[in-house]
Scaffold this motif. Structure first.
Motif, PDB file in Angstrom:
ATOM      1  N   ILE A 182      10.213  -9.290   5.259  1.00 19.76           N
ATOM      2  CA  ILE A 182      10.277 -10.750   5.126  1.00 19.76           C
ATOM      3  C   ILE A 182      11.730 -11.220   5.249  1.00 19.76           C
ATOM      4  CG2 ILE A 182       9.903 -12.674   3.511  1.00 19.76           C
ATOM      5  CD1 ILE A 182       7.245 -11.738   4.359  1.00 19.76           C
ATOM      6  N   LEU A 191       3.908  -6.705  13.997  1.00 17.72           N
ATOM      7  CA  LEU A 191       3.629  -7.761  13.030  1.00 17.72           C
ATOM      8  C   LEU A 191       2.794  -8.857  13.677  1.00 17.72           C
ATOM      9  CD1 LEU A 191       7.182  -8.231  11.489  1.00 17.72           C
ATOM     10  CD2 LEU A 191       5.306  -6.969  10.475  1.00 17.72           C
ATOM     11  N   PHE A 215       1.749 -12.913  12.887  1.00 12.64           N
ATOM     12  CA  PHE A 215       2.043 -14.070  12.049  1.00 12.64           C
ATOM     13  C   PHE A 215       0.860 -15.027  12.130  1.00 12.64           C
ATOM     14  CE2 PHE A 215       6.645 -13.491  11.330  1.00 12.64           C
ATOM     15  CZ  PHE A 215       6.862 -12.441  12.205  1.00 12.64           C
ATOM     16  N   ILE A 264      14.414 -37.060  17.950  1.00 10.66           N
ATOM     17  CA  ILE A 264      13.850 -36.963  19.302  1.00 10.66           C
ATOM     18  C   ILE A 264      12.754 -38.011  19.440  1.00 10.66           C
ATOM     19  CG2 ILE A 264      12.626 -35.481  20.922  1.00 10.66           C
ATOM     20  CD1 ILE A 264      14.028 -33.144  19.223  1.00 10.66           C
ATOM     21  N   SER A 286       8.061  -4.339   2.028  1.00  8.33           N
ATOM     22  CA  SER A 286       7.554  -5.663   2.396  1.00  8.33           C
ATOM     23  C   SER A 286       8.639  -6.730   2.299  1.00  8.33           C
ATOM     24  CB  SER A 286       6.394  -6.041   1.480  1.00  8.33           C
ATOM     25  OG  SER A 286       5.377  -5.111   1.609  1.00  8.33           O
ATOM     26  N   GLN A 343      16.248 -16.035  11.792  1.00 11.77           N
ATOM     27  CA  GLN A 343      16.139 -17.439  12.193  1.00 11.77           C
ATOM     28  C   GLN A 343      17.345 -18.268  11.771  1.00 11.77           C
ATOM     29  OE1 GLN A 343      12.062 -19.188  11.647  1.00 11.77           O
ATOM     30  NE2 GLN A 343      11.822 -17.423  10.345  1.00 11.77           N
ATOM     31  N   ILE A 353       1.733  -8.608   4.137  1.00 17.41           N
ATOM     32  CA  ILE A 353       3.059  -8.283   3.626  1.00 17.41           C
ATOM     33  C   ILE A 353       3.557  -9.385   2.717  1.00 17.41           C
ATOM     34  CG2 ILE A 353       5.458  -8.104   4.341  1.00 17.41           C
ATOM     35  CD1 ILE A 353       4.559  -6.469   6.660  1.00 17.41           C
ATOM     36  N   GLY A 354       3.359 -10.643   3.128  1.00 20.59           N
ATOM     37  CA  GLY A 354       3.829 -11.750   2.309  1.00 20.59           C
ATOM     38  C   GLY A 354       3.906 -12.999   3.146  1.00 20.59           C
ATOM     39  N   MET A 355       4.414 -14.051   2.538  1.00 19.24           N
ATOM     40  CA  MET A 355       4.507 -15.323   3.252  1.00 19.24           C
ATOM     41  C   MET A 355       5.963 -15.723   3.455  1.00 19.24           C
ATOM     42  SD  MET A 355       1.408 -17.736   1.952  1.00 19.24           S
ATOM     43  CE  MET A 355       1.617 -18.878   3.320  1.00 19.24           C
ATOM     44  N   THR A 356       6.177 -16.489   4.519  1.00 20.79           N
ATOM     45  CA  THR A 356       7.498 -17.049   4.786  1.00 20.79           C
ATOM     46  C   THR A 356       7.289 -18.281   5.668  1.00 20.79           C
ATOM     47  OG1 THR A 356       9.698 -16.625   5.680  1.00 20.79           O
ATOM     48  CG2 THR A 356       7.880 -15.505   6.755  1.00 20.79           C
ATOM     49  N   GLN A 357       8.346 -18.746   6.296  1.00 19.98           N
ATOM     50  CA  GLN A 357       8.162 -19.873   7.196  1.00 19.98           C
ATOM     51  C   GLN A 357       8.910 -19.661   8.500  1.00 19.98           C
ATOM     52  OE1 GLN A 357       9.385 -22.997   4.567  1.00 19.98           O
ATOM     53  NE2 GLN A 357      11.491 -22.959   5.274  1.00 19.98           N
ATOM     54  N   LEU A 358       8.343 -20.219   9.559  1.00 18.11           N
ATOM     55  CA  LEU A 358       8.986 -20.152  10.872  1.00 18.11           C
ATOM     56  C   LEU A 358       9.423 -21.559  11.254  1.00 18.11           C
ATOM     57  CD1 LEU A 358       6.547 -17.871  12.912  1.00 18.11           C
ATOM     58  CD2 LEU A 358       8.627 -17.191  11.741  1.00 18.11           C
ATOM     59  N   VAL A 359      10.651 -21.673  11.753  1.00 19.31           N
ATOM     60  CA  VAL A 359      11.175 -22.964  12.185  1.00 19.31           C
ATOM     61  C   VAL A 359      11.326 -22.909  13.699  1.00 19.31           C
ATOM     62  CG1 VAL A 359      13.036 -24.627  11.904  1.00 19.31           C
ATOM     63  CG2 VAL A 359      12.446 -23.120  10.025  1.00 19.31           C
ATOM     64  N   ASN A 360      10.690 -23.836  14.400  1.00 17.78           N
ATOM     65  CA  ASN A 360      10.794 -23.801  15.858  1.00 17.78           C
ATOM     66  C   ASN A 360      11.961 -24.659  16.341  1.00 17.78           C
ATOM     67  OD1 ASN A 360       9.940 -26.423  15.860  1.00 17.78           O
ATOM     68  ND2 ASN A 360       8.066 -26.077  16.979  1.00 17.78           N
ATOM     69  N   GLU A 361      12.143 -24.714  17.650  1.00 19.83           N
ATOM     70  CA  GLU A 361      13.309 -25.403  18.200  1.00 19.83           C
ATOM     71  C   GLU A 361      13.284 -26.900  17.940  1.00 19.83           C
ATOM     72  OE1 GLU A 361      12.962 -24.213  22.207  1.00 19.83           O
ATOM     73  OE2 GLU A 361      13.566 -22.161  21.756  1.00 19.83           O
ATOM     74  N   GLU A 362      12.093 -27.452  17.746  1.00 17.33           N
ATOM     75  CA  GLU A 362      11.993 -28.887  17.459  1.00 17.33           C
ATOM     76  C   GLU A 362      12.142 -29.174  15.971  1.00 17.33           C
ATOM     77  OE1 GLU A 362       8.232 -29.413  19.192  1.00 17.33           O
ATOM     78  OE2 GLU A 362       9.048 -29.080  21.180  1.00 17.33           O
ATOM     79  N   GLY A 363      12.436 -28.149  15.182  1.00 18.72           N
ATOM     80  CA  GLY A 363      12.643 -28.344  13.760  1.00 18.72           C
ATOM     81  C   GLY A 363      11.371 -28.376  12.953  1.00 18.72           C
ATOM     82  N   SER A 419      17.729 -25.930   9.890  1.00 14.50           N
ATOM     83  CA  SER A 419      16.926 -26.594  10.915  1.00 14.50           C
ATOM     84  C   SER A 419      17.777 -26.887  12.142  1.00 14.50           C
ATOM     85  CB  SER A 419      16.358 -27.891  10.353  1.00 14.50           C
ATOM     86  OG  SER A 419      15.865 -28.680  11.401  1.00 14.50           O
ATOM     87  N   PRO A 420      17.227 -26.688  13.342  1.00 13.25           N
ATOM     88  CA  PRO A 420      17.991 -27.022  14.546  1.00 13.25           C
ATOM     89  C   PRO A 420      18.266 -28.517  14.675  1.00 13.25           C
ATOM     90  CG  PRO A 420      15.767 -26.325  15.104  1.00 13.25           C
ATOM     91  CD  PRO A 420      15.934 -26.077  13.653  1.00 13.25           C
ATOM     92  N   LEU A 421      17.554 -29.330  13.895  1.00 15.98           N
ATOM     93  CA  LEU A 421      17.777 -30.779  13.965  1.00 15.98           C
ATOM     94  C   LEU A 421      19.004 -31.201  13.162  1.00 15.98           C
ATOM     95  CD1 LEU A 421      14.157 -32.201  13.648  1.00 15.98           C
ATOM     96  CD2 LEU A 421      15.444 -31.687  15.697  1.00 15.98           C
ATOM     97  N   GLU A 461      13.357 -13.779   8.002  1.00 15.39           N
ATOM     98  CA  GLU A 461      14.038 -15.012   7.600  1.00 15.39           C
ATOM     99  C   GLU A 461      15.483 -15.023   8.085  1.00 15.39           C
ATOM    100  OE1 GLU A 461      13.333 -15.338   3.401  1.00 15.39           O
ATOM    101  OE2 GLU A 461      11.394 -16.281   3.759  1.00 15.39           O
ATOM    102  N   VAL A 486       8.397 -26.840  10.865  1.00 16.85           N
ATOM    103  CA  VAL A 486       8.275 -25.661  10.015  1.00 16.85           C
ATOM    104  C   VAL A 486       6.797 -25.290   9.893  1.00 16.85           C
ATOM    105  CG1 VAL A 486       8.666 -24.766   7.697  1.00 16.85           C
ATOM    106  CG2 VAL A 486      10.330 -26.286   8.728  1.00 16.85           C
ATOM    107  N   VAL A 512       2.627 -12.995   6.956  1.00 15.86           N
ATOM    108  CA  VAL A 512       3.013 -11.891   7.829  1.00 15.86           C
ATOM    109  C   VAL A 512       2.069 -10.721   7.571  1.00 15.86           C
ATOM    110  CG1 VAL A 512       4.885 -10.386   8.552  1.00 15.86           C
ATOM    111  CG2 VAL A 512       5.404 -12.645   7.652  1.00 15.86           C
TER     112      VAL A 512
END
Lengths: 123, 203
Positions: free
Chosen positions: A7, B185, B187, A35, A3, A14, B10-20, A80-82, A11, B22, B27
């Motif tokens: 994870i 997976l 999310f 933005i 697991s 990204q 499975i566990g937790m995490t974070q996703l960061v998108n293109e606009e920043g 962060s992309p920012l 991570e 979170v 998962v």
């Protein structure tokens, strides 16, 4: 795959490439993208790094400076992309990992760190 | 059509998108589920039994092993029946994958919470604590549990100390943020009850 490995993989996938390296105590200029509708502009924030925390995509750092006699701390997500760039202006000597004692300082000494002998001067 | 699936937290995490932005995500591992059994009540409803998770042969008792042999499917660790209006869409032995869900879809999850054992009223029912000093002896006691001679008994359902956790909890309206069919997976935005383990997902 265990697991934690799954994870970790999520991570790591990204992460940004070429992340600047700096330490707690350094004086940095952080350039972040703002933005506004369709416009995208860059804002800079200069100050002392007082904290670094987290690993991989969760890694963040806090920058402190005094603006109009009021202490301001901003926390940024390193990947962060920012966050466009982090420029080290001055390397400081920090004897602890968290510089929260700077919050209690008043006046001219506030936020001033002892600098390392070799200074990097960047514009 | 109602969708259902059994995943594994499975566990937790974070996703960061293109606009920043979170998003905190849980998962869920989504190995294909197998239709193990199908009960039909003519003209009323049908129950589809899904199974997932590998199980060692020596862990099975004879009735259970016989059940799986009769159905012609390999033994599964976790079984769960879902009621549908019409069972014609399902065949025993068919596989169901996580692709039935779409991104941005709202789902309901059901899982077992972390077991806390025998706990007092403060942890279990959010009661208040008494003073710890000034001569007080009522530190973590529950207090009054009812009136006196009338009614002369304790009403049923009065909140007291007891076993807490290790019970199924349903969380509604969690958004599916991403589906990774290659790594199997799902999310889901936000938290899912319990430690890592089997999670029922509906939509």
């Amino acid at each position: 795959m265990s697991s934690s490995q799954i994870i970790e993989q999520i991570e790591n996938s990204q992460l940004k490439e070429n992340v600047p390296s700096f330490n707690v105590g350094d004086t940095v200029v952080v350039a972040t993208a703002i933005i506004e509708g369709k416009k995208r502009r860059i804002q800079k924030f200069e100050g002392t790094v007082v904290k670094k925390t987290g690993t991989r995509i969760r890694e963040s750092f806090t920058v402190r400076r005094i603006i109009d006699k009021i202490g301001v701390e901003k926390t940024f997500l390193l990947h962060s992309p920012l966050v466009e760039s982090v420029l080290v202006i001055k390397e400081g000597i920090a004897r602890r990992a968290r510089l929260h004692y700077l919050r209690d300082r008043v006046g001219a000494k506030a936020n001033r760190m002892k600098a390392k002998e070799k200074q990097i001067i960047a514009s | 059509m109602k969708k259902f699936f059994i995943g594994k937290k499975i566990g937790m995490t974070q996703l960061v998108n293109e606009e920043g932005l979170v998003t905190p995500v849980t998962v869920l591992q989504a190995e294909p589920c197998v239709v193990v059994d199908l009960h039909e009540v003519e003209g009323e409803f049908a129950t589809v039994v899904l199974g997932t998770g590998e199980v060692k042969d020596k862990k099975l008792n004879k009735p259970r092993r016989g059940f799986f042999e009769k159905k012609g499917v390999s033994a599964k660790k976790y079984l769960k029946g879902f009621r549908v209006s019409n069972g014609n869409d399902y065949v025993v032995g068919a596989e169901i994958t996580a692709d039935i869900f779409n991104v941005d879809e709202k789902v309901t999850v059901r899982a077992k919470t972390i077991g806390r054992g025998f706990t007092g009223t403060i942890k279990r029912h959010n009661f208040s604590r008494g003073p710890m000093a000034h001569g007080s002896k009522s530190h973590r006691i529950p207090g009054s549990i009812g009136a006196g001679t009338t009614p002369g008994r304790v009403y049923k359902g009065v909140r007291m100390a007891g076993h807490y956790g290790d019970a199924f909890v349903t969380i509604k309206n969690l958004a599916v943020v991403k589906i990774d069919s290659e790594n199997k997976l799902i999310f889901v935005a936000g938290a899912v009850p319990g430690k890592s383990g089997f999670v029922e997902i509906f939509s």
